[in-house]
Write a protein that holds these residues in place. Structure first.
Motif, short mmCIF file in Angstrom:
data_model
loop_
_atom_site.label_atom_id
_atom_site.label_comp_id
_atom_site.label_asym_id
_atom_site.label_seq_id
_atom_site.Cartn_x
_atom_site.Cartn_y
_atom_site.Cartn_z
N ARG A 175 0.84 -1.19 0.00
CA ARG A 175 0.00 0.00 0.00
C ARG A 175 0.88 1.25 0.00
O ARG A 175 2.03 1.21 0.44
N SER A 176 0.31 2.35 -0.45
CA SER A 176 1.08 3.59 -0.54
C SER A 176 1.67 3.99 0.80
O SER A 176 2.82 4.44 0.90
N GLY A 177 0.88 3.82 1.89
CA GLY A 177 1.37 4.18 3.22
C GLY A 177 2.57 3.35 3.63
O GLY A 177 3.51 3.86 4.26
N GLU A 178 2.58 2.07 3.28
CA GLU A 178 3.72 1.20 3.62
C GLU A 178 4.96 1.59 2.83
O GLU A 178 6.08 1.56 3.36
N LEU A 179 4.77 1.98 1.58
CA LEU A 179 5.91 2.43 0.77
C LEU A 179 6.52 3.69 1.37
O LEU A 179 7.74 3.82 1.48
N ARG A 180 5.67 4.62 1.79
CA ARG A 180 6.18 5.86 2.39
C ARG A 180 6.95 5.58 3.68
O ARG A 180 7.97 6.21 3.96
N GLU A 181 6.44 4.63 4.45
CA GLU A 181 7.12 4.26 5.69
C GLU A 181 8.51 3.68 5.41
O GLU A 181 9.48 3.99 6.11
N GLN A 182 8.61 2.84 4.36
CA GLN A 182 9.91 2.26 4.00
C GLN A 182 10.88 3.35 3.56
O GLN A 182 12.06 3.32 3.91
N GLU A 221 7.33 10.85 -4.61
CA GLU A 221 6.62 11.89 -3.85
C GLU A 221 7.02 11.85 -2.37
O GLU A 221 7.20 12.90 -1.74
N ALA A 222 7.17 10.64 -1.82
CA ALA A 222 7.55 10.52 -0.41
C ALA A 222 8.96 11.03 -0.16
O ALA A 222 9.25 11.61 0.88
#
Length: 255
Positions: A175-182, A221-222
């Motif tokens: 998910r997008s949120g998990e990618l940003r966290e990584q 973006e992140a």
């Protein structure tokens, strides 16, 4: 080297592989002949096999092979290597929950070996395998704010007496949120020199390998507000790996 020894050597180097991955890595012979070699090695208990079965919407998944101790002994004798320097699985690995991810990591490792050749001086995969009862353990582990973070690989290359370190993160169906966290964790590892110290190099680059362009956009973006990653974050899709013959081919700068 005969095909049986080729198989053992490939599994010792890459840990887990499908028949197709072995053939892409230089194992010659038709699919039928390679399959016959694999069945023979399995019957002799020199290699093990994970049979993932059928996945909904995908169909029957490919068998995944790994090296067992008797195969490691035979390989060590054939290559005149110290058995303790080899890695193998002491018991059947439980890969079914992240099988596609682990195989994607193997594709990245294959690509690194091919494009770097002798320049690849150190490779620490997500999993390594040890003897006795230790089973599989993480070898690419980093500690960030007192917590373990395990990227899919750490590696070092050496060119013209200079050493460069890289962190590899392979993402599938995140998910997008998990990618940003990584991305945030990797920025921390770069900013505080955690990955560089782990590899003994002055600085590191970060390589994201993802399934599609949408994920690359999320990562870009992140990373846009994370200054430690500027000039150090690169990405590409899994599908593009086999198209590149040089390390510099196919990467997008993401920060």
């Amino acid at each position: 080297m005969n095909r049986a020894l080729q198989v053992l050597a490939l599994l010792e180097r890459f840990r887990f592989m499908t028949r197709e991955q072995m053939q892409k890595s230089g194992l010659d012979g038709s699919a039928d002949h390679v399959g016959e070699v694999l069945r023979g090695l399995s019957r002799r208990k020199l290699i093990g096999v994970v049979r993932p079965g059928v996945a909904p919407g995908i169909g029957r998944l490919a068998f995944v092979y790994y090296l067992r101790e008797p195969g490691a002994v035979l390989l060590a004798e054939a290559q005149r290597r110290d058995l303790e320097a080899l890695t193998w699985c002491a018991s059947e690995p439980q890969l079914t929950h992240d099988l596609a991810h682990r195989l994607a990591c193997v594709d990245v490792h294959r690509w690194l070996v091919r494009v770097f050749d002798s320049a690849l001086v150190e490779f620490l995969p997500y999993y390594t395998m040890s003897r006795v009862d230790e089973g599989m353990r993480h070898s690419s582990r980093l500690v960030i704010d007192g917590k373990a973070f395990v990227p899919d690989a750490l590696f070092v290359v050496e060119k013209q007496e200079e050493r460069f370190g890289y962190v590899v993160e392979v993402q599938r169906a995140k998910r997008s949120g998990e990618l940003r966290e990584q991305v945030a964790k990797l920025a921390h590892a770069v900013r505080d020199g955690i990955a560089a110290r782990r590899l003994g190099v002055p600085a590191v680059g970060v390589m994201f390998v993802v399934e599609n362009q949408r994920d690359l956009k999320v990562i870009r973006e992140a990373a846009s507000s994370m200054s430690p990653l500027r000039g150090a974050l690169f990405g590409r899709t899994l599908e593009s790996l086999d198209e590149a013959n040089k390390f510099t081919e196919g990467w997008e700068a993401l920060a």
